[in-house]
Write a protein that holds these residues in place. Structure first.
Motif: not given
Length: 120
Positions: A64-88
């Motif tokens: 749950g630390l990253v999420g992805s979104v498909k944009v055209g032929r690319e898959v772009r990844y970004a940080v998802r902070p929720e899992a880090l928040d639960a761990t913190a």
């Protein structure tokens, strides 16, 4: 030890397992700095292959630390902070629990020291 509901405990376990690898931590740093990146872009900044990057991203995604979104032929990844928040939150609760335990040990030791001083 700090009691955790099973779901939060599972999240914490997954996050800690994912963060145990320095390459995955470096990938999170890169994603945090860039906002979004493809596996190819990340591989350009790391000493590993694109295929290895994809495997690491899968672990980060599962945790749950990253999420992805498909944009055209690319898959772009970004940080998802929720899992880090639960761990913190878990780590803060654990630290608080240990602070209470250590304070109790300190009080007991100081009381024993005072008792020894009065007996002498």
């Amino acid at each position: 030890m700090v009691d955790q509901p099973t779901a939060d405990g599972d999240v914490v376990d997954s996050v800690l397992t994912a963060l145990a690898d320095p390459t995955r931590r470096q990938m999170l740093d890169l994603l945090s700095a860039r906002g979004q990146a493809t596996a190819t872009t990340l591989a350009d900044g790391l000493p590993i292959s694109r295929q290895a990057v994809v495997k690491h991203l899968t672990v980060l995604d599962t945790a749950g630390l990253v999420g992805s979104v498909k944009v055209g032929r690319e898959v772009r990844y970004a940080v998802r902070p929720e899992a880090l928040d639960a761990t913190a939150r878990w780590m803060a609760a654990l630290a608080s629990d240990w602070d209470r335990r250590l304070a109790k040990i300190k009080r007991i030791a100081e009381a024993a020291e005072r008792d020894d001083a009065h007996r002498q």
